[in-house]
Design an enzyme around this catalytic site. Sequence first.
Site, short mmCIF file in Angstrom:
data_model
loop_
_atom_site.label_atom_id
_atom_site.label_comp_id
_atom_site.label_asym_id
_atom_site.label_seq_id
_atom_site.Cartn_x
_atom_site.Cartn_y
_atom_site.Cartn_z
N GLU A 217 0.88 -1.25 0.02
CA GLU A 217 -0.13 -0.06 -0.18
C GLU A 217 0.84 1.16 -0.04
O GLU A 217 1.92 1.42 0.34
CB GLU A 217 -0.94 0.10 1.31
N GLU A 327 -9.14 5.40 4.06
CA GLU A 327 -9.16 4.49 5.02
C GLU A 327 -9.26 5.23 6.53
O GLU A 327 -8.24 6.17 6.61
CB GLU A 327 -8.03 3.58 5.11
#
Length: 413
Positions: A217, A327
């Site tokens: 990520e 997120e």
Amino acid sequence: MGKGVRVGMFLVAMLILLGVGINGEIKSQKELLEVQRRLKILNKPPIKSIKSEDGDIIDCVDIYKQPAFDHPALKSHTIQMSPSFNLLNRIKTNQSATTVIPQKWQKTGTCPKGTIPIRRNQEGDLFRARSFESYGRKNQSVRDTKTNTTKPIRNNVQYYFPQENVSLSYLLTQGYSYIGAQADINLWNPHLESNDEYSSGQIWLRNGPPNFYESVESGWVVNPIVYGDRQTRFFAYWTADSSKSTGCFDLTCPGFVQTSHEIALGASFDAVSQERGNQYHTQISLYLDPKTKHWWLQCQGINVGYWPGEFFSLLNRNALYVMFGGEVYSPRIRKTPHTSTHMGSGYWPEGLFQQACFIRHIRVMDYSCSWKFPEWIYAGTDEEYCYRARLNTGYTIEPEFYFGGPGQNPTCP
Ligand SMILES: *[C@@H]1O[C@H](CO)[C@@H](O)[C@H](O)[C@H]1NC(C)=O
Ligand SMILES: *[C@@H]1O[C@H](CO)[C@@H](O)[C@H](O)[C@H]1NC(C)=O
Ligand SMILES: *[C@@H]1O[C@H](CO)[C@@H](O)[C@H](O)[C@H]1NC(C)=O
Ligand SMILES: *[C@@H]1O[C@H](CO)[C@@H](O)[C@H](O)[C@H]1NC(C)=O
């Protein structure tokens, strides 16, 4: 000197002796020594140090003495200085639409070739971690532990499962063997309700079952748990076991092999976007080198480094799905009162350009080794009354993804 003053001075001296943690907790001498021992291992002796105006210290460390070599699997690892193939047709973004910006520390110095810039770990960083072993690692576990299946949950989305204390708004693609993903991510500085939370705008590439996935990520994050402040920072994250015991942000654990002497992981960006004002973005690419099986990370077209293929058993062949989005981690997700921590810019996606956070020039790569717009995409969100996702296909040449929201609001109490 009055008695009160002397008692006060004595107390202050005692507190200094005991060592006072960042959140006011009194730490024992034993913990302090343990932190200092760990910092000595984490922070490699620098050839040069740069004091950034944001308070960070950037150490220029000999590339062959970087933290990755503390990993048992990398003891005899040979650094791959550049990928074995050139990325074809890198997307040239329209620089006039939004401006791309460098990192803050770069204003006060540069690291010489042969070294890599590393954000120095501080005592407070380790004291904030829930344990020394988990320093820099996300606190994640799949919500429904009975889910150990890749059966479609809805709309044929096969692989993504909500995580405990995590809220996501995402654009997901699946159905091919992905070996890369790229996008321009709009930079914002979302408000956080408290310091035990974080909020990101990022790309995920994953493989494996929901409760045991491998993931690489990157993007931006506001994360006081790891960095001790609320600046918008460039991050890289990996795990080989859904963050149970492997992986971390940046170089806070041995793993990522850095090759760039220009870009520091975990460093802050020099500017963030303003509502109805200047817009800034950063271009992130993650791609698998099919020859060496390393996952390369690029920022603004510069190769930052890679995660060695040795760490993965599935992701070193391909990713099963790719996500782009935001997120929010908070112990107050799916609870009442809900956290008021923002995702993206804090505005709903309907605000569009200059108000909501965008992700543009979305590309994925398969084994043809060229970037393409994904064939099948799905925009989803975990808590639609708190944060949302929207694929905008209206007036632009290609679809743009907008995501975010305010968290707590009348419809998300
Ligand atoms: C770049 O963006 C500007 C402002 O949005 C626009 O006027 C211009 O036509 C764009 N150029 C290209 C090559 O897309
Ligand atoms: C992280 O998760 C563990 C359980 O996996 C829990 O005990 C701990 O309180 C969590 N920490 C935070 C800061 O949420
Ligand atoms: C989940 O499934 C995988 C294979 O499908 C299996 O290896 C693993 O043991 C399972 N884990 C649990 C907790 O049931
Ligand atoms: C989630 O948050 C709760 C508190 O609301 C905490 O007890 C739990 O340990 C957290 N779990 C994880 C995985 O972060």
